[in-house]
Write an enzyme that holds these catalytic residues in place. Structure first.
Site, PDB file in Angstrom:
ATOM      1  CE  LYS A  70       7.756 -65.508 -46.391  1.00  0.00           C
ATOM      2  NZ  LYS A  70       6.416 -64.565 -46.479  1.00  0.00           N
ATOM      3  CD  GLN A 110       3.272 -63.924 -44.846  1.00  0.00           C
ATOM      4  OE1 GLN A 110       4.562 -64.031 -44.798  1.00  0.00           O
ATOM      5  NE2 GLN A 110       2.794 -64.580 -45.766  1.00  0.00           N
ATOM      6  CG  ASP A 162       7.673 -59.966 -50.027  1.00  0.00           C
ATOM      7  OD1 ASP A 162       7.942 -60.718 -50.133  1.00  0.00           O
ATOM      8  OD2 ASP A 162       6.807 -59.710 -48.889  1.00  0.00           O
TER       9      ASP A 162
END
Ligand code: NDP
Length: 309
Positions: A54, A98, A124
């Site tokens: 990422k 994460q 997200d």
């Protein structure tokens, strides 16, 4: 029949190339690049790999990407304080924590952390407000993995409207948003899970079958209507030889990977499904790279919304 392979890797490269000029234009207009803050708690090996990819992808399209590392011993309050600080920091348009968080943070910790991310920076798409907007088909941003699946279907010219889509898996991060995105594109949607009765028969109804389960090779040819499109979201690390033989067969090129490394990544879909399906995503190189490309797109969208032209 041998299924057409749907190349997510190739599409992700194309998506990043499409994003880059928009990032450059944003940076010239606003005076700072779109900013993405990634929070990594602990050092789960799979998370390390995902986060590295990422960071690299974000920098590659021209974002500012900062990685906040917190030790596995951190308290939930400290994680929440970090999120609050990033929420208030104008350099960041997107915040990503994460998953999974270390188990020691306690049950429900992940939800509390996702809840704390400002909705405008929730790239997200996991916060309750983002999910609510998705349910009402008003979301500017939806979770990366299911968004990537939609992008792949649309770009490959696979019709969704009026088709029967079956999603195996009902998690908040994949199964449910996947079902909603398909529904909003006018598919008739069935969601299956571990308590579904006669899973193969339910799946055989699908024109589009999405497997997001986390069980290596669960979907076998008897789950698949001939010619159906099969999307394999699963990423499963197989470390047992008998399991690798069952899922891949000793003649499969990826079985060599297992022999060399002692482990191999496989999807939820058994490779023999390629003989029945019309189109199929490979693992690796299917849905995985698209998840990251969609995260980049979400970050750009969040930046644009925070700094309208
Ligand atoms: P979860 O474990 O959160 O959810 C799995 C779902 O599958 C649950 O709804 C569960 O049902 C269902 N399920 C489990 N076993 C069966 C079974 N035997 N039959 C039918 N349904 C079953 O997983 P995630 O949604 O987070 O992830 C799913 C997979 O996708 C994993 O392999 C993960 O690694 C991968 N993944 C891949 C990404 C990518 O970028 N390609 C991104 C995110 C995930 P129930 O609700 O009843 O327990």
């Amino acid at each position: 029949m041998t299924a057409r392979l749907l190349d997510g890797q190739k599409l992700s490269v194309q998506l990043q190339a499409e994003i880059r000029p928009a990032v450059a234009a944003f940076t010239a207009r606003v005076g700072q690049p779109p900013g993405l803050a990634i929070v990594l708690v602990g050092n789960d090996p799979a998370s390390e790999v995902y986060v590295r990819n990422k960071v690299r992808s974000g920098q590659d399209v021209g974002f500012r990407v900062d990685l906040e590392r917190l030790p596995a011993t951190v308290t939930l309050t400290e994680v929440l304080d970090t999120v609050a600080r990033l929420n208030a920091d104008d350099r960041y348009d997107g915040i990503l924590v994460q998953s999974p968080l270390p188990a020691a943070l306690g049950r429900g910790a992940e939800q509390r952390v996702f809840d704390a991310i400002a909705v405008g920076k929730d790239v997200d798409g996991f916060s309750p407000e983002s999910v609510g907007l998705l349910v009402q088909n008003r979301a500017a941003i939806a979770a990366g993995t299911p968004s990537g699946v939609i992008e792949l279907l649309e770009r490959e010219g696979i019709p969704i409207a009026g088709r029967h889509a079956v999603v195996i898996g009902r998690s908040d991060i994949v199964g449910k948003p996947m079902a909603l995105l398909l529904l909003h594109r006018h598919a008739t949607v069935t969601i299956c899970h571990s308590k579904s009765v006669d899973l193969p028969a339910l799946c055989r109804q699908a024109d589009i079958l999405v497997a997001a389960v986390g069980r290596a090779g669960l979907v076998t040819p008897d789950f698949v209507k001939p010619g159906a499109t099969v999307i394999d979201v699963g990423i499963n690390r197989v470390t047992d030889r008998a399991e690798a033989e069952r899922v891949l067969g000793t003649g499969h090129p990826r079985f060599k990977v297992f022999e060399e490394k002692g482990s191999v990544l496989v999807g939820d879909v058994h490779p023999s499904v390629a003989e029945v399906a019309g189109a199929l995503t490979p693992v690796p190189g299917g849905v995985g790279p698209l998840t990251i490309a969609m995260l980049m797109r979400n970050t750009l969208a969040a930046a644009g919304a925070r700094h309208p032209a």
